[in-house]
Design a protein around this motif. Structure first.
Motif, PDB file in Angstrom:
ATOM      1  N   THR A  81       8.474   1.943  49.001  1.00 39.17           N
ATOM      2  CA  THR A  81       7.160   2.508  49.334  1.00 39.17           C
ATOM      3  C   THR A  81       6.508   3.158  48.114  1.00 39.17           C
ATOM      4  O   THR A  81       5.459   2.715  47.640  1.00 39.17           O
ATOM      5  CB  THR A  81       7.301   3.530  50.477  1.00 39.17           C
ATOM      6  N   THR A 129       5.496   2.401  59.896  1.00 39.54           N
ATOM      7  CA  THR A 129       4.442   3.056  59.098  1.00 39.54           C
ATOM      8  C   THR A 129       4.950   3.549  57.744  1.00 39.54           C
ATOM      9  O   THR A 129       4.172   4.069  56.948  1.00 39.54           O
ATOM     10  CB  THR A 129       3.867   4.255  59.871  1.00 39.54           C
ATOM     11  N   ASN A 160      -8.473   1.805  49.330  1.00 40.63           N
ATOM     12  CA  ASN A 160      -7.574   2.024  50.482  1.00 40.63           C
ATOM     13  C   ASN A 160      -6.692   3.237  50.197  1.00 40.63           C
ATOM     14  O   ASN A 160      -5.761   3.168  49.387  1.00 40.63           O
ATOM     15  CB  ASN A 160      -6.703   0.788  50.724  1.00 40.63           C
ATOM     16  N   GLU A 161      -7.013   4.339  50.858  1.00 36.40           N
ATOM     17  CA  GLU A 161      -6.233   5.562  50.656  1.00 36.40           C
ATOM     18  C   GLU A 161      -4.812   5.386  51.196  1.00 36.40           C
ATOM     19  O   GLU A 161      -4.615   4.797  52.265  1.00 36.40           O
ATOM     20  CB  GLU A 161      -6.897   6.750  51.365  1.00 36.40           C
ATOM     21  N   LEU A 162      -3.839   5.906  50.465  1.00 41.62           N
ATOM     22  CA  LEU A 162      -2.439   5.836  50.922  1.00 41.62           C
ATOM     23  C   LEU A 162      -2.194   6.849  52.039  1.00 41.62           C
ATOM     24  O   LEU A 162      -2.893   7.861  52.150  1.00 41.62           O
ATOM     25  CB  LEU A 162      -1.492   6.132  49.749  1.00 41.62           C
ATOM     26  N   THR A 163      -1.212   6.547  52.857  1.00 45.57           N
ATOM     27  CA  THR A 163      -0.909   7.435  53.997  1.00 45.57           C
ATOM     28  C   THR A 163      -0.101   8.657  53.579  1.00 45.57           C
ATOM     29  O   THR A 163       0.177   9.534  54.391  1.00 45.57           O
ATOM     30  CB  THR A 163      -0.103   6.665  55.074  1.00 45.57           C
ATOM     31  N   PHE A 164       0.309   8.707  52.323  1.00 46.56           N
ATOM     32  CA  PHE A 164       1.101   9.843  51.853  1.00 46.56           C
ATOM     33  C   PHE A 164       0.616  10.270  50.477  1.00 46.56           C
ATOM     34  O   PHE A 164      -0.014   9.493  49.756  1.00 46.56           O
ATOM     35  CB  PHE A 164       2.593   9.477  51.793  1.00 46.56           C
ATOM     36  N   GLU A 217       6.676   6.129  57.103  1.00 52.32           N
ATOM     37  CA  GLU A 217       6.566   7.587  56.984  1.00 52.32           C
ATOM     38  C   GLU A 217       7.951   8.199  56.957  1.00 52.32           C
ATOM     39  O   GLU A 217       8.875   7.692  57.614  1.00 52.32           O
ATOM     40  CB  GLU A 217       5.767   8.154  58.174  1.00 52.32           C
TER      41      GLU A 217
END
Length: 989
Positions: free
Chosen positions: A695, A630, A721-725, A632
């Protein structure tokens, strides 16, 4: 065979001489006689247990025949002996009939010693046995006894003498009540005896099988059965209570002697008695636990055995440490008291033959010549000759026809036994320790040994004594024998492997406790992070703005620090338990600085240091919470908080153990600044470098993130598309400072090098584009003052958008690097302000005419400290290795152009200033031409491009505003700024 012949001959000689045996008088003679009988018996029993004994001696004879051409002449006798001793005890009972008188006399002399040693714990407790403080007024008086050597005589040895001895001369059991009493007491105390190492002899069954075939022995058989029941039902609990008493007695003794080591002189006997008693109980437990004949095993599992062994080791350490104190005391005792008393006794003897007189006089003279100065000068004492003479004298005076019979002068024998004990206190302390406290038997009970160790570690109250197990491994070599040198290596290796395993397990246990404490502390530190205060603030705001409703509100969240508030002292938290367990275990690890096992030195603290380094390394990497799938990763500031909490706990370990925790930090944290650690595993440097490059910066290139110079951060752009961070949470100034703290200058240098590698790959692509357009660019360079010709040439250029995109990517990377360098400079300025100011001063005052190689060295030093340089050394290195805040991040071009130009012209040894002036002339000419165009597509974003030229000049250390105004009117820049501002206002509206 030869041994058997010699034993039989010696026993016959003893019987013929009618030797007098009394353990309390001629101790050495009686002890060695009984040891000889038991050794002979043991050997025959062990021989009968070898299943292939007949085949072995047959093979031996065959080999002898092949080697020498004839069989061994003793072979028939050896074969007959093997056959005769199929049932060894039965055969030996017949063999010992003539020796019964001597053997029974020697055994019956134990009636004053064995019952006194074989008392219950309550009797010991009532007598205040081994207590130095029970009678303070007599504390300095020397411990005296008429039977000095019998006081620390092994109980195990006495039981073997009695059991085997009375089996061989069983007639005495029917005729002598004292003999029967001793026999019964021994049978009630144990169910098995040690033959050799872990070979045991089950007493009751063997005795019953032997006596069942003897007529008239029904009563003895009943006695055996009763004693067996007694042993099975009571022996375990009796020995358990003894061990319980000895734990407290030895603890008291060790504590008093640690405080007042001078008492080792007068109370030495107490020390060796305590060691002997404890050793006997430990060996009894070990032997019986491995050969349980009872359903209930509780009495044979002692979770506190480590404590008893520990106090034994403590007493042994006192004797070794304060040996000179004991020597001084007993040298004065021998010369000032023993010599005088013995001299008087010799003078008062009615009959004293010449030989005996000479020996006795030599004793007196030897003791009289002693002085304290010999101890102070470090002289080596050796009384072995004196002790051997006393042994000979016992033999002379114990025969029936001796002129001076020791049986008639028992006081002389008792006095000499006391003197011999005193001589051992001067020259044989190490041998005395082996005699009274050797636990090398554990070498042959390795499973039980390891189980005891595990039980010790599992019980927090006992873990402080766990060091006794590695210390016991040093005993193992004392069970080797010079007649069997080949097993020295086997036993030595076992002692080393066990010692290593014990110390490793102790260090692992301590490491696990420390890790648990660190986890708790990291959780507590996490509660103090700013992100957790939002809910508290929200609750406070809602409380003020809303009126209280009838419904029950949301329960208030516990604030950080609540765990430290205690209602009473009885409250014990998990953290308290962990700290208690850790302090107990660390006491053990810190107990000795090092220990020697078979000429190998072990340092317990180094085991802990090593394990802490490994675990700290894994924990730091684990706390990044990096998920490759992911992508993260933990924020640098949060990781820094956790690492600091972890380090605080590790620093507190220095309160428990004498270790250099700074060395651990240096080793681990320096490794984390490299790409891989010493085990080849990825570090936080490689993880964060990879994440920021692959990233964050990749999303910038894709147009999802933009760099805002005013905020000094990368910010997410609104996309489908929103980023995960949230990019800002990873790239703002506080996060970059945290990253610099974690990675340090080395790690940031690696990050820079990785960034430069990406830039160099973009420059390589740019070079290809330049080569494609080389001819057109060459013409443009010479035609910048011909606008029409320039416009025509510009249309011939290919891949212009690709150049712009690649230069933008380079600019983005350089902007990120600028943030990282600035954060590094801030961090280093806090940690090493004087050094940073010196480097900065050095950089600022480097003369222009300095050789470029020298200048590059200065720039490299400055760059490592996070200082901005006219020429970026990392970029120079990256490019030289090639031997062949707008949403589109266009504002990053200025930085890209300046730094790429400086680096390239440094590599190709051109004048940076001249080349940039030429670039400014070309650029300004092209921009002025755009100002005259009317085509909308050509003039699109014209004002923004004007501003880009202004930014290039502002970023450059080689170009000035005067130079820009000489070739590009400033009024155009002012109008461009106004137009762009109006455009941004309308766009936001």
């Amino acid at each position: 065979m030869e041994f058997k012949d010699h034993v039989c001959e010696l026993l016959n000689t003893i019987d013929a001489c009618q030797v007098f045996f009394d353990i309390t008088v001629n101790f050495d003679l009686t002890k060695n006689y009984l040891d000889l009988v038991v050794t002979y018996t043991t050997l025959m029993i062990i021989l009968s247990r070898i299943e292939e004994r007949k085949a072995i001696i047959g093979l031996y004879n065959y080999a002898h025949e092949m080697t020498h051409g004839a069989s061994d002449r003793e072979y028939p006798r050896l074969g007959q002996m093997i056959v005769d001793y199929e049932n060894p005890l039965k055969k030996m009972m017949e063999e010992f009939v003539p020796h019964g008188k001597s053997l029974s006399d020697a055994l019956i002399s134990l009636q004053m010693v064995y019952p006194r040693r074989n008392l219950s714990a309550d009797q010991w407790r009532n007598a205040q046995l081994l207590s130095l403080i029970s009678a303070p007024s007599t504390m300095l008086n020397p411990a005296q006894s008429d039977t000095m050597p019998c006081e620390y005589l092994s109980l195990d040895a006495m039981e073997k003498w009695i059991v085997f001895g009375f089996i061989l001369c069983h007639a005495a059991l029917n005729s002598d009540a004292a003999a029967l009493s001793l026999w019964k007491l021994a049978l009630q105390s144990s169910t098995c005896l040690c033959l050799f190492r872990d070979e045991v002899f089950h007493i009751h069954k063997a005795a019953e099988d032997l006596f069942v075939n003897i007529r008239g022995y029904n009563k003895r058989i009943n006695d055996i059965r009763e004693c067996k029941e007694q042993a099975l039902s009571h022996a375990g609990s009796m020995h358990r209570e003894r061990r319980k008493f000895l734990r407290s007695a030895l603890k008291e003794l060790a504590t008093v002697l640690a405080d007042q080591p001078g008492l080792l002189g007068p109370k030495a006997l107490f020390v060796f008695m305590a060691l002997s008693f404890a050793r006997d109980e430990i060996i009894w437990l070990l032997r019986h636990a491995d050969n349980i004949q009872k359903k209930s095993t509780d009495d044979f599992i002692d979770k506190h055995i480590a404590e008893l062994i520990f106090y034994m080791e403590e007493l042994r350490a006192h004797v070794r440490k304060y040996g000179p104190v004991m020597q001084r005391y007993y040298v004065q005792y021998l010369s000032g008291f023993d010599a005088v008393v013995l001299n008087e006794m010799v003078q008062n003897l009615s009959v004293c033959p010449e030989d005996e007189s000479i020996i006795m006089s030599s004793f007196v003279n030897t003791m009289t010549s002693l002085s304290v100065k010999q101890v102070e000068d470090g002289d080596v004492f050796d009384f072995r000759g004196m002790r051997l003479d006393w042994f000979r004298l016992q033999a002379y005076t114990s025969v029936s026809k001796a002129s001076l019979g020791i049986a008639d002068h028992k006081e002389l024998g008792k006095m000499m036994n006391t003197i011999i004990f005193h001589t051992k206190m001067v020259d044989s302390l190490v041998e005395m320790l082996v005699e009274t406290s050797d636990l090398s038997i554990f070498c042959f009970y390795s499973r039980a040994f390891e189980k005891m160790f595990q039980q010790c570690l599992e019980l927090p109250s006992q873990s402080r004594h766990s060091i006794c197990f590695p210390l016991l491994c040093a005993h193992f070599m004392s069970c080797t024998h010079e007649l069997c040198p080949e097993e020295r290596h086997h036993i030595g290796d076992r002692s080393l492997s066990l010692c290593n395993m014990f110390l490793d397990e102790m260090a692992k246990q301590a490491r696990n406790l420390i890790t648990d404490i660190c986890t708790e502390q990291c959780t507590l530190s996490d509660q103090l992070l700013p992100k957790h205060c939002a809910k508290t603030i929200s609750q406070a705001v809602n409380k003020k703005s809303k009126k209280a409703t009838g419904k029950k509100g949301e329960p208030e969240r516990e604030k950080p620090g609540v765990e430290s508030m205690r209602k009473n002292r009885l409250m014990v938290t998990n953290l308290d338990k962990l700290h208690t367990a850790l302090s107990e275990l660390c006491f053990s690890i810190n107990y000795v600085p090092n220990l020697v096992v078979w000429e190998h030195t072990f340092t317990p603290r180094e085991y802990l240091t090593s394990h802490l380094e490994i675990r700290f390394t894994k924990s730091i990497v684990g706390m990044t919470m990096y998920n490759q799938a992911t992508q993260e990763i933990a924020k640098p500031s949060e990781l820094l908080t956790s690492v600091r909490a972890y380090m605080t706990v590790l620093q507190s370990i220095e309160n428990y153990v004498t270790i250099d925790i700074t060395r651990v930090f240096n080793n681990v944290l320096l490794q984390q600044t490299q790409h891989l650690d010493s085990h080849g595993e990825p570090t936080i440097t490689s993880l964060y470098t990879n994440w920021y490059l692959e990233t964050l910066l990749r999303q910038v290139s894709n147009g999802h993130i933009a760099y805002f110079p005013a905020m000094k951060a990368f910010v997410n752009l609104p996309t489908e598309n929103e980023l995960t961070f949230n990019a800002e949470e990873y790239s703002d100034i506080s996060e970059m400072r945290s990253l610099s703290e974690l990675l340090g200058p080395y790690g940031m240098k690696f990050l820079s090098e990785s960034l430069m590698w990406h830039i160099s790959s973009q420059v390589a692509e740019l070079k290809k584009l330049v080569v494609e357009n080389m001819e057109v660019l060459t013409q443009m360079r010479t035609s910048f003052d011909k606008p029409d010709h320039m416009a025509a040439l510009f249309k011939k250029l290919t891949s212009v958008d690709s150049v712009l995109k690649r230069m933008t990517i380079i600019g983005v990377i350089l902007s990120f690097r600028s943030l990282a360098q600035e954060a590094l400079r801030d961090v280093l300025s806090c940690h090493i302000p004087f050094l940073v100011s010196s480097v900065e001063d050095f950089k600022d005052h480097i003369p222009r005419e300095t050789d470029m190689k020298v200048a590059m060295n200065v720039y490299e030093l400055s760059s490592a400290a996070g200082l901005p340089c006219e020429i970026d050394p990392a970029l120079v290195v990256a490019l030289s290795s090639q031997k062949s805040g707008h949403c589109n991040n266009i504002h990053c071009l200025a930085k890209a152009i300046n730094q790429i130009a400086a680096a390239l012209f440094t590599i190709h040894k051109g004048s940076i200033e001249d080349r940039l002036k030429e670039f400014l002339a070309l650029a300004s000419s092209s921009l002025l031409k755009i100002g005259q165009e009317t085509d909308k597509m050509t003039t699109r974003n014209r004002e923004s491009v004007y501003l880009l030229l202004d930014m290039i000049v502002q970023e450059s250390p080689f170009l000035t505003m005067d130079l820009l105004e000489s070739c590009f009117p400033y009024v155009l820049l002012r109008n461009a700024y106004h137009a762009v501002y109006k455009q941004s206002i309308s766009a936001s509206a």
